[in-house]
Design a protein around this motif. Sequence first.
Motif, PDB file in Angstrom:
ATOM      1  N   GLY A  40      -1.103  -1.824   0.652  1.00  0.00           N
ATOM      2  CA  GLY A  40      -1.519  -1.530   2.012  1.00  0.00           C
ATOM      3  C   GLY A  40      -2.189  -2.687   2.732  1.00  0.00           C
ATOM      4  O   GLY A  40      -2.394  -2.628   3.937  1.00  0.00           O
ATOM      5  N   ASN A  41      -2.503  -3.761   1.997  1.00  0.00           N
ATOM      6  CA  ASN A  41      -3.155  -4.917   2.605  1.00  0.00           C
ATOM      7  C   ASN A  41      -2.172  -5.953   3.127  1.00  0.00           C
ATOM      8  O   ASN A  41      -2.571  -6.938   3.744  1.00  0.00           O
ATOM      9  N   ILE A  42      -0.893  -5.738   2.878  1.00  0.00           N
ATOM     10  CA  ILE A  42       0.155  -6.674   3.297  1.00  0.00           C
ATOM     11  C   ILE A  42       1.138  -5.927   4.188  1.00  0.00           C
ATOM     12  O   ILE A  42       1.552  -4.816   3.850  1.00  0.00           O
ATOM     13  N   PRO A  43       1.554  -6.509   5.324  1.00  0.00           N
ATOM     14  CA  PRO A  43       2.521  -5.823   6.190  1.00  0.00           C
ATOM     15  C   PRO A  43       3.789  -5.437   5.417  1.00  0.00           C
ATOM     16  O   PRO A  43       4.263  -6.195   4.566  1.00  0.00           O
ATOM     17  N   LEU A  44       4.315  -4.257   5.717  1.00  0.00           N
ATOM     18  CA  LEU A  44       5.502  -3.765   5.011  1.00  0.00           C
ATOM     19  C   LEU A  44       6.707  -4.683   5.164  1.00  0.00           C
ATOM     20  O   LEU A  44       7.593  -4.694   4.319  1.00  0.00           O
ATOM     21  N   THR A  45       6.766  -5.442   6.242  1.00  0.00           N
ATOM     22  CA  THR A  45       7.905  -6.328   6.475  1.00  0.00           C
ATOM     23  C   THR A  45       7.742  -7.699   5.816  1.00  0.00           C
ATOM     24  O   THR A  45       8.670  -8.499   5.847  1.00  0.00           O
ATOM     25  N   SER A  46       6.610  -7.952   5.211  1.00  0.00           N
ATOM     26  CA  SER A  46       6.348  -9.247   4.591  1.00  0.00           C
ATOM     27  C   SER A  46       7.144  -9.409   3.298  1.00  0.00           C
ATOM     28  O   SER A  46       7.243  -8.470   2.503  1.00  0.00           O
TER      29      SER A  46
ATOM     30  N   GLN B 202       5.340  -8.456   0.050  1.00  0.00           N
ATOM     31  CA  GLN B 202       4.994  -7.059  -0.192  1.00  0.00           C
ATOM     32  C   GLN B 202       5.401  -6.632  -1.605  1.00  0.00           C
ATOM     33  O   GLN B 202       6.518  -6.898  -2.041  1.00  0.00           O
ATOM     34  N   THR B 203       4.489  -5.999  -2.305  1.00  0.00           N
ATOM     35  CA  THR B 203       4.789  -5.377  -3.591  1.00  0.00           C
ATOM     36  C   THR B 203       5.089  -3.920  -3.330  1.00  0.00           C
ATOM     37  O   THR B 203       4.366  -3.256  -2.594  1.00  0.00           O
ATOM     38  N   GLU B 204       6.173  -3.429  -3.901  1.00  0.00           N
ATOM     39  CA  GLU B 204       6.538  -2.029  -3.692  1.00  0.00           C
ATOM     40  C   GLU B 204       7.161  -1.428  -4.930  1.00  0.00           C
ATOM     41  O   GLU B 204       7.737  -2.134  -5.764  1.00  0.00           O
ATOM     42  N   ILE B 205       7.008  -0.115  -5.043  1.00  0.00           N
ATOM     43  CA  ILE B 205       7.606   0.634  -6.136  1.00  0.00           C
ATOM     44  C   ILE B 205       8.328   1.823  -5.489  1.00  0.00           C
ATOM     45  O   ILE B 205       7.766   2.501  -4.636  1.00  0.00           O
ATOM     46  N   TYR B 206       9.555   2.035  -5.901  1.00  0.00           N
ATOM     47  CA  TYR B 206      10.313   3.144  -5.341  1.00  0.00           C
ATOM     48  C   TYR B 206      11.300   3.686  -6.375  1.00  0.00           C
ATOM     49  O   TYR B 206      11.525   3.069  -7.418  1.00  0.00           O
ATOM     50  N   ILE B 207      11.863   4.831  -6.067  1.00  0.00           N
ATOM     51  CA  ILE B 207      12.801   5.497  -6.971  1.00  0.00           C
ATOM     52  C   ILE B 207      14.196   5.467  -6.361  1.00  0.00           C
ATOM     53  O   ILE B 207      14.372   5.734  -5.174  1.00  0.00           O
ATOM     54  N   PHE B 208      15.159   5.162  -7.203  1.00  0.00           N
ATOM     55  CA  PHE B 208      16.566   5.181  -6.808  1.00  0.00           C
ATOM     56  C   PHE B 208      17.255   6.218  -7.688  1.00  0.00           C
ATOM     57  O   PHE B 208      17.145   6.172  -8.913  1.00  0.00           O
TER      58      PHE B 208
END
Length: 70
Positions: free
Chosen positions: A52-58, A61-67
């Motif tokens: 949440g401290n980094i813009p989502l478009t950067s 950005q570190t992200e975790i998601y499910i495929f």
Amino acid sequence: MYQVIIHESGNQAKVFEFPTQSLANDSVLRHASEMGLEHDYDKEGFAFAFDGNIPLTSPAQTEIYIFQVI
């Protein structure tokens, strides 16, 4: 089959496979907690996490998601 993808800036993605959405959601939440990321659920009930401290478009950005693999 569900894949949890952890994508960190400058690193290749890490992929973990789970037989159920519930196990995949648990994995997202566990990793988010360990990495200090914010987390939530989308409208289909899939967990996701991000820094949440980094813009989502950067690109940093570190992200975790499910495929979902059909």
